[in-house]
Design an enzyme around this catalytic site. Sequence first.
Site, PDB file in Angstrom:
ATOM      1  N   GLU A 142       0.703  -1.055  14.190  1.00 59.86           N
ATOM      2  CA  GLU A 142      -0.231  -0.125  13.254  1.00 59.86           C
ATOM      3  C   GLU A 142      -1.565  -0.189  13.950  1.00 59.86           C
ATOM      4  O   GLU A 142      -2.182  -1.445  14.379  1.00 59.86           O
ATOM      5  CB  GLU A 142      -0.360  -0.828  11.964  1.00 59.86           C
ATOM      6  CG  GLU A 142       1.228  -0.566  10.871  1.00 59.86           C
ATOM      7  CD  GLU A 142       0.833  -1.024   9.762  1.00 59.86           C
ATOM      8  OE1 GLU A 142      -0.491  -1.050   9.130  1.00 59.86           O
ATOM      9  OE2 GLU A 142       1.906  -1.226   9.008  1.00 59.86           O
ATOM     10  N   ASP A 194       0.786  -1.161  -0.139  1.00 60.52           N
ATOM     11  CA  ASP A 194      -0.055   0.144  -0.065  1.00 60.52           C
ATOM     12  C   ASP A 194       0.995   1.182   0.095  1.00 60.52           C
ATOM     13  O   ASP A 194       0.653   2.115   0.701  1.00 60.52           O
ATOM     14  CB  ASP A 194      -0.969   0.088   1.335  1.00 60.52           C
ATOM     15  CG  ASP A 194      -1.721   1.116   1.255  1.00 60.52           C
ATOM     16  OD1 ASP A 194      -2.296   1.292   0.209  1.00 60.52           O
ATOM     17  OD2 ASP A 194      -2.030   1.415   2.283  1.00 60.52           O
ATOM     18  N   TYR A 211      -6.929  -3.228  12.686  1.00 59.05           N
ATOM     19  CA  TYR A 211      -7.641  -2.088  12.085  1.00 59.05           C
ATOM     20  C   TYR A 211      -9.263  -2.394  12.469  1.00 59.05           C
ATOM     21  O   TYR A 211      -9.971  -2.089  11.603  1.00 59.05           O
ATOM     22  CB  TYR A 211      -7.589  -2.071  10.676  1.00 59.05           C
ATOM     23  CG  TYR A 211      -6.210  -1.583  10.211  1.00 59.05           C
ATOM     24  CD1 TYR A 211      -5.922  -0.155  10.527  1.00 59.05           C
ATOM     25  CD2 TYR A 211      -5.121  -2.057   9.838  1.00 59.05           C
ATOM     26  CE1 TYR A 211      -4.613   0.564  10.024  1.00 59.05           C
ATOM     27  CE2 TYR A 211      -3.808  -1.733   9.682  1.00 59.05           C
ATOM     28  CZ  TYR A 211      -3.528  -0.202   9.694  1.00 59.05           C
ATOM     29  OH  TYR A 211      -2.499   0.308   9.643  1.00 59.05           O
ATOM     30  N   GLU A 244       3.632  -7.625   7.205  1.00 57.61           N
ATOM     31  CA  GLU A 244       2.572  -8.479   6.798  1.00 57.61           C
ATOM     32  C   GLU A 244       2.783  -9.459   5.575  1.00 57.61           C
ATOM     33  O   GLU A 244       2.145  -9.674   4.694  1.00 57.61           O
ATOM     34  CB  GLU A 244       1.513  -7.329   6.260  1.00 57.61           C
ATOM     35  CG  GLU A 244       0.914  -6.578   7.511  1.00 57.61           C
ATOM     36  CD  GLU A 244      -0.447  -5.604   7.209  1.00 57.61           C
ATOM     37  OE1 GLU A 244      -0.731  -5.693   5.937  1.00 57.61           O
ATOM     38  OE2 GLU A 244      -0.833  -5.309   8.013  1.00 57.61           O
TER      39      GLU A 244
HETATM   40  C1  GCB Z   1      -1.410  -2.331   6.800  1.00 56.72           C
HETATM   41  C2  GCB Z   1      -0.242  -2.206   6.020  1.00 56.72           C
HETATM   42  C3  GCB Z   1       0.429  -0.699   5.572  1.00 56.72           C
HETATM   43  C4  GCB Z   1      -0.849  -0.258   4.939  1.00 56.72           C
HETATM   44  C5  GCB Z   1      -2.072  -0.128   6.250  1.00 56.72           C
HETATM   45  C6  GCB Z   1      -3.576   0.663   5.540  1.00 56.72           C
HETATM   46  O1  GCB Z   1      -1.644  -3.278   7.448  1.00 56.72           O
HETATM   47  O2  GCB Z   1       1.008  -2.738   6.643  1.00 56.72           O
HETATM   48  O3  GCB Z   1       1.319  -0.887   4.510  1.00 56.72           O
HETATM   49  O4  GCB Z   1      -0.686   1.125   4.480  1.00 56.72           O
HETATM   50  O5  GCB Z   1      -2.364  -1.286   6.468  1.00 56.72           O
HETATM   51  O6  GCB Z   1      -3.639   1.729   5.844  1.00 56.72           O
HETATM   52  O7  GCB Z   1      -4.056  -0.153   4.908  1.00 56.72           O
END
Ligand code: GCB
Length: 598
Positions: free
Chosen positions: A504, A176, A468, A415
């Site tokens: 994250e 990403d 997330y 990841e």
């Molecule tokens: C993740 C990735 C990261 C992305 C992020 C997102 O898990 O490690 O590279 O930018 O999520 O914002 O989706």
Amino acid sequence: GTESGILYPRASESRQLVSLDGLWSFALTNDTNPFRGHNEKWYDIDFRASDDITIQKMAVPSSYNDVGTSSDLRDHVGPVWYQRKFFIPASWDGLKVWIRFASVCRGAEVWVNGKLATTHDIGHLPFQADISTIVVYGEENTITVAVDNTLLEATIPQGTVTTLESGRVKQTYTFDFFNYAGIDRPVVLYTTPQTYIDDVTVTTDIDGTNGLINYSVVVEGSDTVTARVTLFDKTGTEVVSDAVLQGTLTVQNASLWWPYLMDPNPGYLYTLQIQLIDPSGTLIDKYSLPIGIRTITWDSKSVKINDKPIYLRGFGRHEDSDIRGKGLDLPLIIRDYNLIQWIGANSYRTSHYPYAEEIMDLADELGIMIIDESPAVNTENFTSELLENHKKSLTEMIQRDKNRPAVIIWSASNEPRTQYQESEDYYRQIVAHIKSLDSTRPVTVDNFQQPDDDHSGQFLDIASCNVYHGWYFEPGDLDIVINEVTKVARRWNELHNIPVIIAEYGADTLEGYHSVPNFMWSEEFQEAILSKYFQAFDEMREEGFFIGEMIWNFTDFNTDQTFMRVGGNKKGIFTRNRQPKGGAHFLRKRYWALAQYL
Ligand code: GCB
């Protein structure tokens, strides 16, 4: 390993240093004939004298993608060509002349005066070549570099190339962030004598109030030289010295390297000066390395610096900015460190590749702790070829960063698809490889799998997980966040008996978009979701296994074109232009409060 050294180039009495940064000539091949340059031997052609090659100027260092006005440049797939002239003084004849690239993204072939000088096939890491025998002295020389951004199944990182019906070649990838390319960090020429310091390795230890510096110097060339190794403190005063290539210096009453806000003088650096002396007493070579005295220890619940447990308050980041892409930009990195200090952070992860040496230097100096990550992002299809390339990336990263006090954890991947059984043996080998190169730092993999589906955790010293909830999972449902987040983090700890970092978490936030009640993408939503995560973190901190929180992301950043992203990923608490969103002020209160807690 058997790798040779890749010391940061520094001038000294015995070493001259010339920058090749500036405006280079630049030419695209076209997408349907990507090897035109190779077929026509562009490395043998003076671009300025050719009518057939369309050239433009290109900044070095910079990514080339966003400086133009055409998608042909931005979305180019395959080799592009750089060329410039440089002068080699006659007085350099008899010395070793090196060309060093701090990074070329991704594949590089380098010709000097039409002769192949070196090749390198990974981005974000330095490489160099001895070009003494192919340069001409006292004259102008030509350097030509072909840079290939193509990502394939076994490159690091991986990608897929397809040919569309229109005939255009298209690159796709699952990670990403935008696949920026070019000569994106500084290029230098430097000289060494024929007998020279090729590498220095330093580890440090503490004994009461004394600091111990274990060093070893690799010399290439004559074996009749002797060493004079001298340590200087921050003020330039000599502290201690020795006369062997490999030894231990004892520093009485050492000033330790401490992380930011754990000590009034964080990031204390000494200078280790190495001199090679020939039998007649003449100085042959001299190189100086900044070093910090500190220990890292870890167990099932904590990571300690100098015996004090740390709690990471930080970010995931990117090297990313308007126009430059991933090109090194000194004002930008100063701005970034000012923001990091303003917000009270003490750490970040070099997601998802090793950052520029100048950025790492500042972390050493300011006491910002680094999780140093390999460019192997979203690893999948675990072939032996990929494994070899991945190991090579780790070898080069550790070779470059092994002496940095700021680097406290190695991250083998972000990841990876560790839900697949094949990943087990793969990560067994990857972690063993890291340990064989450096056993002084703990190893992590940044995972997004459910802990029970993952096959890498058993090899790790620290679990790092990306969560997330309330965003990708159960979007907008803030009431589930605390439960879900604590469940995942506790499970990582329970399964493998190791400390856990949330590496994250975050929410895309459009600067200036406001909504009451809060709604996804609004600044209010970002604050609301952060406050849920903070509560989860505080609960777990009490339990003693939870050692850090890193928000995704420090700033907004560019990505590939997709319906998921509007002008890039907007999870930054700062905009891409490095101004705070509401979330930054909110996070700042927390980070400063946590700093006081320590
Ligand atoms: C993740 C990735 C990261 C992305 C992020 C997102 O898990 O490690 O590279 O930018 O999520 O914002 O989706």
